[in-house]
Design a protein around this motif. Sequence first.
Motif, PDB file in Angstrom:
ATOM      1  N   GLU A  83       0.836  -1.194   0.000  1.00  0.00           N
ATOM      2  CA  GLU A  83       0.000   0.000   0.000  1.00  0.00           C
ATOM      3  C   GLU A  83       0.875   1.250   0.000  1.00  0.00           C
ATOM      4  N   THR A  84       0.247   2.416  -0.055  1.00  0.00           N
ATOM      5  CA  THR A  84       0.977   3.676  -0.058  1.00  0.00           C
ATOM      6  C   THR A  84       1.641   3.899   1.289  1.00  0.00           C
ATOM      7  N   MET A  85       2.937   4.227   1.252  1.00  0.00           N
ATOM      8  CA  MET A  85       3.705   4.384   2.487  1.00  0.00           C
ATOM      9  C   MET A  85       4.173   5.828   2.642  1.00  0.00           C
ATOM     10  N   ARG A  86       4.542   6.167   3.866  1.00  0.00           N
ATOM     11  CA  ARG A  86       5.104   7.470   4.184  1.00  0.00           C
ATOM     12  C   ARG A  86       6.435   7.263   4.899  1.00  0.00           C
ATOM     13  N   ILE A  87       7.479   7.971   4.461  1.00  0.00           N
ATOM     14  CA  ILE A  87       8.771   7.900   5.136  1.00  0.00           C
ATOM     15  C   ILE A  87       8.663   8.676   6.440  1.00  0.00           C
ATOM     16  N   ILE A  88       8.966   8.034   7.563  1.00  0.00           N
ATOM     17  CA  ILE A  88       8.809   8.712   8.853  1.00  0.00           C
ATOM     18  C   ILE A  88      10.136   9.064   9.502  1.00  0.00           C
ATOM     19  N   GLY A  89      11.250   8.577   8.958  1.00  0.00           N
ATOM     20  CA  GLY A  89      12.529   8.982   9.530  1.00  0.00           C
ATOM     21  C   GLY A  89      13.583   7.904   9.433  1.00  0.00           C
ATOM     22  N   MET A  90      14.672   8.128  10.183  1.00  0.00           N
ATOM     23  CA  MET A  90      15.777   7.180  10.217  1.00  0.00           C
ATOM     24  C   MET A  90      16.134   6.846  11.656  1.00  0.00           C
ATOM     25  N   VAL A  91      16.565   5.601  11.865  1.00  0.00           N
ATOM     26  CA  VAL A  91      17.122   5.174  13.142  1.00  0.00           C
ATOM     27  C   VAL A  91      18.626   5.052  12.925  1.00  0.00           C
ATOM     28  N   GLY A  92      19.391   5.937  13.557  1.00  0.00           N
ATOM     29  CA  GLY A  92      20.822   5.957  13.321  1.00  0.00           C
ATOM     30  C   GLY A  92      21.118   6.413  11.907  1.00  0.00           C
ATOM     31  N   THR A  93      22.074   5.760  11.264  1.00  0.00           N
ATOM     32  CA  THR A  93      22.428   6.098   9.890  1.00  0.00           C
ATOM     33  C   THR A  93      22.233   4.916   8.946  1.00  0.00           C
ATOM     34  N   SER A  94      21.542   3.878   9.423  1.00  0.00           N
ATOM     35  CA  SER A  94      21.420   2.682   8.583  1.00  0.00           C
ATOM     36  C   SER A  94      19.990   2.203   8.363  1.00  0.00           C
ATOM     37  N   GLU A  95      19.030   2.713   9.129  1.00  0.00           N
ATOM     38  CA  GLU A  95      17.658   2.217   9.021  1.00  0.00           C
ATOM     39  C   GLU A  95      16.696   3.322   8.589  1.00  0.00           C
ATOM     40  N   ILE A  96      16.060   3.162   7.442  1.00  0.00           N
ATOM     41  CA  ILE A  96      14.980   4.043   7.018  1.00  0.00           C
ATOM     42  C   ILE A  96      13.664   3.387   7.422  1.00  0.00           C
ATOM     43  N   VAL A  97      12.793   4.151   8.071  1.00  0.00           N
ATOM     44  CA  VAL A  97      11.546   3.597   8.595  1.00  0.00           C
ATOM     45  C   VAL A  97      10.365   4.216   7.852  1.00  0.00           C
ATOM     46  N   LEU A  98       9.414   3.364   7.465  1.00  0.00           N
ATOM     47  CA  LEU A  98       8.227   3.801   6.721  1.00  0.00           C
ATOM     48  C   LEU A  98       6.967   3.310   7.416  1.00  0.00           C
ATOM     49  N   SER A  99       5.885   4.056   7.217  1.00  0.00           N
ATOM     50  CA  SER A  99       4.608   3.706   7.829  1.00  0.00           C
ATOM     51  C   SER A  99       3.497   3.878   6.801  1.00  0.00           C
ATOM     52  N   PRO A 100       2.431   3.053   6.852  1.00  0.00           N
ATOM     53  CA  PRO A 100       1.295   3.228   5.931  1.00  0.00           C
ATOM     54  C   PRO A 100       0.619   4.582   6.153  1.00  0.00           C
ATOM     55  N   SER A 101       0.110   5.170   5.070  1.00  0.00           N
ATOM     56  CA  SER A 101      -0.597   6.440   5.196  1.00  0.00           C
ATOM     57  C   SER A 101      -1.892   6.273   5.983  1.00  0.00           C
ATOM     58  N   PHE A 102      -2.500   5.088   5.888  1.00  0.00           N
ATOM     59  CA  PHE A 102      -3.695   4.758   6.659  1.00  0.00           C
ATOM     60  C   PHE A 102      -3.431   3.447   7.399  1.00  0.00           C
ATOM     61  N   GLN A 103      -3.924   3.367   8.620  1.00  0.00           N
ATOM     62  CA  GLN A 103      -3.697   2.167   9.406  1.00  0.00           C
ATOM     63  C   GLN A 103      -4.788   1.137   9.145  1.00  0.00           C
ATOM     64  N   TYR A 104      -4.359  -0.061   8.855  1.00  0.00           N
ATOM     65  CA  TYR A 104      -5.273  -1.179   8.693  1.00  0.00           C
ATOM     66  C   TYR A 104      -4.811  -2.311   9.600  1.00  0.00           C
ATOM     67  N   VAL A 105      -5.714  -3.232   9.869  1.00  0.00           N
ATOM     68  CA  VAL A 105      -5.384  -4.365  10.732  1.00  0.00           C
ATOM     69  C   VAL A 105      -4.801  -5.478   9.877  1.00  0.00           C
ATOM     70  N   PRO A 106      -3.636  -6.024  10.230  1.00  0.00           N
ATOM     71  CA  PRO A 106      -2.828  -5.616  11.383  1.00  0.00           C
ATOM     72  C   PRO A 106      -1.981  -4.379  11.077  1.00  0.00           C
ATOM     73  N   SER A 107      -1.766  -3.533  12.083  1.00  0.00           N
ATOM     74  CA  SER A 107      -0.948  -2.335  11.929  1.00  0.00           C
ATOM     75  C   SER A 107       0.526  -2.723  11.885  1.00  0.00           C
ATOM     76  N   TYR A 108       1.311  -1.928  11.175  1.00  0.00           N
ATOM     77  CA  TYR A 108       2.727  -2.264  11.058  1.00  0.00           C
ATOM     78  C   TYR A 108       3.525  -1.056  10.596  1.00  0.00           C
ATOM     79  N   ILE A 109       4.847  -1.150  10.717  1.00  0.00           N
ATOM     80  CA  ILE A 109       5.793  -0.222  10.118  1.00  0.00           C
ATOM     81  C   ILE A 109       6.871  -1.057   9.446  1.00  0.00           C
TER      82      ILE A 109
END
Length: 385
Positions: free
Chosen positions: A320-346
């Motif tokens: 589904e459509t994702m949104r970039i929400i940031g980075m953890v350190g300098t090696s992990e890019i984290v993304l989240s769905p624009s809308f939450q569906y069950v099951p929720s996840y990142i």
Amino acid sequence: MNVSVLTFSPRLERSSLPIPDDLVFEIFSRLPSKAIARCCCISKFWASMLRSQDFTELFLTKSFAHPQLLFVFKDDREIVFFSSPQPENPEENSYVVAANYLARFPGREFSCTTGFLCYGVNLIRNCEFEKVICNPSTGQALTLPRLNSRLRVGMDSYLGYDSIAKEFKLLSMNSSRVTDRWISKEHQVLTLGTKNSSWRLVKCCIPHYTSRKWLCISGVLYYAASVNSSSLNSMVACFDLRSEKFSFVKFMETFSRTMHHSTTLVNYDGKLGLIMSRSSRHVSQANKSLELWVLRDAAKHEWSKHVYVLPPSWKDVVTETMRIIGMVGTSEIVLSPSFQYVPSYIIYFNIESKRIRKVGIQGLEAFQGKRSYTYLNYVENVKFI
């Protein structure tokens, strides 16, 4: 079994405590933020102790060592907050964390930094917005003074924290129409936590239009900006919270291109980073790569570019459509769905190993299908505003 219970009396002075202050602070700093808020209601003595600068700084330091994920939902005319532990380098797709309910406030648009959030409340009687600072961890909210302005259209605000001066400041501005284009006007700053706090005007010599893409790093507010409301973001506005002065970093003139709609501002090892996708308007299954631009020298407008090719497993994980929400350190890019569906996840994308991992979030089932916003590195803050 004999159990001795240590009790405090409101009448006692700090010097008469049977144990040292630093040990008392260490004990209380292990409590959840909501428990600290309740303890402040026990007596004036406890409140003065737990609201002291020494204790709030100790609690914040411990919170920085254990950042959390913050989930924000728009539920009718309210904003609802949840938090969960923030995984670091998750190894398996089956990794699951539980979300805990924090608070619910009336409001609409919002921004977040160092444990506090700023949001707007619609005033039906005159179609204006009040600005409110809230702390989801403690449930406290404070309505801010009105801006010294007759303009009531397109007000944008950015909340920042100066770790040296230990101050929270809010930068706000209104939009005004100039030759059929909207640009920001009347830039004002408010310092939180001061007596008789009031807005003060600050100078900005470069006309520009603001955006909702912003970040605070080491006492500097960064936000993507454009020449006017009809153009795409082509530069980054920088506002130093200590000097209260503006500067701007060119992007379009340097690379003959504007920032993509998917651009997200991130903290890359203490430097400003821009993560974006060039192949589509949003981050989706169709993407083949992600770009990271790191600001190396703001004065010279120097950026470094990094391109990360997505692995074949990207199409299997992203549905589904994702949104970039940031980075953890300098090696992990984290993304989240624009809308939450069950099951929720990142989703975690490791740019070094090229591995993609899906992390499940439990406890958000009631908000299925609603627009959600996820923040990385959320810290609990018990500072009294």
